[in-house]
Design a protein around this motif. Structure first.
Motif, PDB file in Angstrom:
ATOM      1  N   GLN A 229       0.852  -1.188   0.000  1.00  0.00           N
ATOM      2  CA  GLN A 229       0.000   0.000   0.000  1.00  0.00           C
ATOM      3  C   GLN A 229       0.888   1.239   0.000  1.00  0.00           C
ATOM      4  N   PRO A 230       0.965   1.955  -1.109  1.00  0.00           N
ATOM      5  CA  PRO A 230       1.676   3.235  -1.086  1.00  0.00           C
ATOM      6  C   PRO A 230       0.982   4.190  -0.111  1.00  0.00           C
ATOM      7  N   VAL A 231       1.767   4.859   0.691  1.00  0.00           N
ATOM      8  CA  VAL A 231       1.206   5.841   1.618  1.00  0.00           C
ATOM      9  C   VAL A 231       1.554   7.264   1.198  1.00  0.00           C
ATOM     10  N   LEU A 232       2.474   7.381   0.228  1.00  0.00           N
ATOM     11  CA  LEU A 232       2.827   8.690  -0.313  1.00  0.00           C
ATOM     12  C   LEU A 232       3.498   8.472  -1.664  1.00  0.00           C
ATOM     13  N   GLU A 233       3.158   9.342  -2.623  1.00  0.00           N
ATOM     14  CA  GLU A 233       3.795   9.313  -3.934  1.00  0.00           C
ATOM     15  C   GLU A 233       4.707  10.525  -4.085  1.00  0.00           C
ATOM     16  N   GLU A 234       5.502  10.530  -5.147  1.00  0.00           N
ATOM     17  CA  GLU A 234       6.333  11.688  -5.461  1.00  0.00           C
ATOM     18  C   GLU A 234       5.540  12.672  -6.320  1.00  0.00           C
ATOM     19  N   TYR A 235       5.980  13.936  -6.336  1.00  0.00           N
ATOM     20  CA  TYR A 235       5.193  14.986  -6.981  1.00  0.00           C
ATOM     21  C   TYR A 235       5.956  15.870  -7.949  1.00  0.00           C
ATOM     22  N   SER A 236       7.255  15.718  -8.061  1.00  0.00           N
ATOM     23  CA  SER A 236       7.958  16.547  -9.037  1.00  0.00           C
ATOM     24  C   SER A 236       7.514  16.128 -10.437  1.00  0.00           C
ATOM     25  N   PRO A 237       7.544  17.023 -11.422  1.00  0.00           N
ATOM     26  CA  PRO A 237       7.038  16.693 -12.762  1.00  0.00           C
ATOM     27  C   PRO A 237       7.668  15.451 -13.374  1.00  0.00           C
ATOM     28  N   VAL A 238       8.942  15.223 -13.134  1.00  0.00           N
ATOM     29  CA  VAL A 238       9.637  14.091 -13.749  1.00  0.00           C
ATOM     30  C   VAL A 238       9.273  12.775 -13.083  1.00  0.00           C
ATOM     31  N   THR A 239       8.997  12.811 -11.775  1.00  0.00           N
ATOM     32  CA  THR A 239       8.764  11.565 -11.031  1.00  0.00           C
ATOM     33  C   THR A 239       7.327  11.425 -10.530  1.00  0.00           C
ATOM     34  N   LEU A 240       6.437  12.302 -10.958  1.00  0.00           N
ATOM     35  CA  LEU A 240       5.060  12.287 -10.479  1.00  0.00           C
ATOM     36  C   LEU A 240       4.447  10.895 -10.624  1.00  0.00           C
ATOM     37  N   GLY A 241       3.910  10.386  -9.528  1.00  0.00           N
ATOM     38  CA  GLY A 241       3.283   9.070  -9.555  1.00  0.00           C
ATOM     39  C   GLY A 241       4.187   7.953  -9.074  1.00  0.00           C
ATOM     40  N   ASN A 242       5.508   8.185  -9.013  1.00  0.00           N
ATOM     41  CA  ASN A 242       6.397   7.190  -8.408  1.00  0.00           C
ATOM     42  C   ASN A 242       6.086   7.101  -6.919  1.00  0.00           C
ATOM     43  N   TYR A 243       6.256   5.927  -6.364  1.00  0.00           N
ATOM     44  CA  TYR A 243       5.944   5.745  -4.949  1.00  0.00           C
ATOM     45  C   TYR A 243       7.091   6.232  -4.076  1.00  0.00           C
ATOM     46  N   ALA A 244       6.746   7.024  -3.048  1.00  0.00           N
ATOM     47  CA  ALA A 244       7.738   7.546  -2.118  1.00  0.00           C
ATOM     48  C   ALA A 244       7.833   6.709  -0.853  1.00  0.00           C
ATOM     49  N   ALA A 245       6.747   6.040  -0.483  1.00  0.00           N
ATOM     50  CA  ALA A 245       6.747   5.191   0.715  1.00  0.00           C
ATOM     51  C   ALA A 245       5.635   4.158   0.587  1.00  0.00           C
ATOM     52  N   ILE A 246       5.920   2.937   1.056  1.00  0.00           N
ATOM     53  CA  ILE A 246       4.993   1.812   0.923  1.00  0.00           C
ATOM     54  C   ILE A 246       5.010   0.985   2.199  1.00  0.00           C
ATOM     55  N   ILE A 247       3.835   0.531   2.611  1.00  0.00           N
ATOM     56  CA  ILE A 247       3.715  -0.458   3.679  1.00  0.00           C
ATOM     57  C   ILE A 247       3.213  -1.762   3.058  1.00  0.00           C
ATOM     58  N   PRO A 248       3.963  -2.863   3.173  1.00  0.00           N
ATOM     59  CA  PRO A 248       3.478  -4.146   2.653  1.00  0.00           C
ATOM     60  C   PRO A 248       2.178  -4.555   3.342  1.00  0.00           C
ATOM     61  N   ARG A 249       1.269  -5.127   2.558  1.00  0.00           N
ATOM     62  CA  ARG A 249      -0.022  -5.589   3.082  1.00  0.00           C
ATOM     63  C   ARG A 249      -0.250  -7.046   2.673  1.00  0.00           C
ATOM     64  N   SER A 250      -1.322  -7.626   3.207  1.00  0.00           N
ATOM     65  CA  SER A 250      -1.679  -9.013   2.881  1.00  0.00           C
ATOM     66  C   SER A 250      -3.068  -9.038   2.261  1.00  0.00           C
ATOM     67  N   ASP A 251      -3.179  -9.651   1.101  1.00  0.00           N
ATOM     68  CA  ASP A 251      -4.471  -9.910   0.474  1.00  0.00           C
ATOM     69  C   ASP A 251      -4.256 -11.081  -0.490  1.00  0.00           C
ATOM     70  N   ASP A 252      -4.371 -12.292   0.052  1.00  0.00           N
ATOM     71  CA  ASP A 252      -4.070 -13.478  -0.751  1.00  0.00           C
ATOM     72  C   ASP A 252      -5.014 -13.627  -1.934  1.00  0.00           C
ATOM     73  N   ALA A 253      -6.262 -13.197  -1.779  1.00  0.00           N
ATOM     74  CA  ALA A 253      -7.225 -13.321  -2.880  1.00  0.00           C
ATOM     75  C   ALA A 253      -6.810 -12.437  -4.053  1.00  0.00           C
TER      76      ALA A 253
END
Length: 427
Positions: free
Chosen positions: A253-277
């Protein structure tokens, strides 16, 4: 020598990593942690994440992204190294290196032990219309989407911002069909971004006029905006063996993305989650299309419907795939065990450990993660020492490299202060 007959020693195999960004360094670190070896990092030019590293051997090749240079230079390098090492595994860390590698596997494949996606399949997955036809076939949900040719840019808007053919209204998301293609990478205009969040016709026309004047003549992808902020995004990283069977899938689960024009949408921070389905559904999709190698899926949870809306698949390890290490799995070891040593898990591995992967400082997370529950979870994981940062590697932090990395991380304060905006405010 057959797969499974090797016993581990210093010359069993050589990892070759294509690229020099944070993704490349993170994967090199995973090889080094698992086997104590120095991967060979091959790139067009070195970037800060790999500069001064003691855990890699760096080779720069001018114009490596050129088709002819790529196959000639990499082919010569692999041929040379194949005389020294039992096996070679190659990990591309960008879309264009993945395409070049897949395209030339008829020449390069004789030296490479691991699988990469077939070029015909890669082409389908990179073309939105073909990709979404596969999604329909396997029951994968995705946003309303419209592909706009250069000739249609000026006429596609209807009344009240309605895109008549697709029933898409403002606000919507727009991006080049392939933001990593050289035609888009090499053009320049004011306001250029990787992804555009557009609220009205004036903003839309400003962007397409900039593209037109800069000479970008590729297709555009327009999609409905799925409500929710950065924390509504989800990412799944996978690995599939050469037989087309998915061996692992890890949800984050991304909790924050990047915002500069070149990297917009890249993930800045992620917490691993569980959803086997969900991971099982992704694995079944990959198995069904006969996929091989690494993959990275971007999707968003639609709180209106309770469904995960799939945006795209990147046919390589995701830039932020080091989060999988925080989830308890070393993807490079999994691949090497399969491709070099002939060892694989009994079934598909789904990760369940929780940690925090971050590419930005703690202060940036405290300021720009808006959900108080998530913010408390982040601070709790930090206090527990459950934090993974691709570039902060204690065994590879000489003084000059340490200074470079700290300046690199601190630059995010300025970047977020300048470019951050509230995506969920676009509803």
């Amino acid at each position: 020598m057959t797969a499974g007959s090797l016993t581990m020693n210093g010359n069993d195999f050589l990892p070759v990593i294509l690229g020099s960004d944070e993704n490349a360094y993170g994967n090199a670190r995973l090889f080094h942690e698992a086997y104590g070896i120095k991967p060979l990092v091959v790139c067009k030019h070195g970037l800060i994440p790999t500069a001064g590293s003691r855990i890699i051997d760096l080779v720069t090749v001018k114009d490596l992204d050129d088709d002819g240079v790529f196959v000639s230079a990499l082919g010569s390098l692999l041929e040379e190294k194949s005389r020294e090492y039992g096996r070679i595994v190659v990990v591309p860390c960008s879309d264009y290196y993945t395409h070049l590698l897949s395209k030339h596997m008829d020449v390069l494949g004789r030296y490479i032990s691991n699988g990469v996606p077939r070029f015909d399949l890669l082409t389908d997955l990179d073309t939105k219309d073909a990709f979404y036809r596969l999604c329909d076939r396997f029951g994968m949900d995705y946003p309303k989407t419209l592909t706009v040719s250069p000739k249609e840019r000026d006429s596609v808007l209807g009344r009240d911002g309605l895109l008549d053919r697709a029933l898409i209204f403002f606000p919507f998301v727009m991006k080049p069909e392939n933001s990593n293609a050289s035609e888009y990478l090499n053009c320049s205009f004011e306001g250029k971004k990787k992804v555009y969040f557009l609220n009205n016709a004036e903003e839309y026309r400003r962007v397409i006029n900039g593209m037109k004047n800069a000479g970008y003549n590729g297709n555009l992808i327009i999609q409905e905006f799925i409500p929710g902020g950065d924390d509504a995004m989800r990412v799944v990283n996978t690995y599939s063996g050469k037989d087309g069977k998915t061996l692992a899938a890890s949800l984050g689960q991304p909790v924050l993305e990047e915002y500069s024009p070149v990297t917009l949408g890249n993930y800045a921070a992620i917490i691993p989650r569980s959803d086997d389905a969900l991971c099982r559904k992704i694995a079944d999709f990959l198995d069904g299309i006969g996929y091989t190698g690494f993959a990275n899926f971007d999707m968003k949870y639609d709180r209106r419907t309770g469904r995960y809306m799939l945006f795209e698949i990147n046919c390589r390890p995701g830039r932020s795939s080091f989060y999988v290490r925080g989830a308890g799995l070393n993807l490079m070891k999994l691949m090497t065990d399969d491709a070099v040593y002939g060892k694989r898990p009994d079934g598909t591995v789904f990760t369940h450990d929780t940690a925090l992967w971050t590419a930005v400082p703690k202060g940036v997370l405290k300021k720009y993660v808006k959900d108080p529950v998530l913010k408390n979870e982040i601070l709790s994981l930090w206090c527990q020492g459950r934090v993974f940062r691709s570039l902060f590697n204690r065994g590879d932090m000489g003084l000059r490299r340490r200074l470079r990395i700290f300046r690199y991380y601190l630059s995010y304060y300025k970047s977020f202060s300048r470019y951050y905006f509230d995506k969920d405010g676009n509803e």
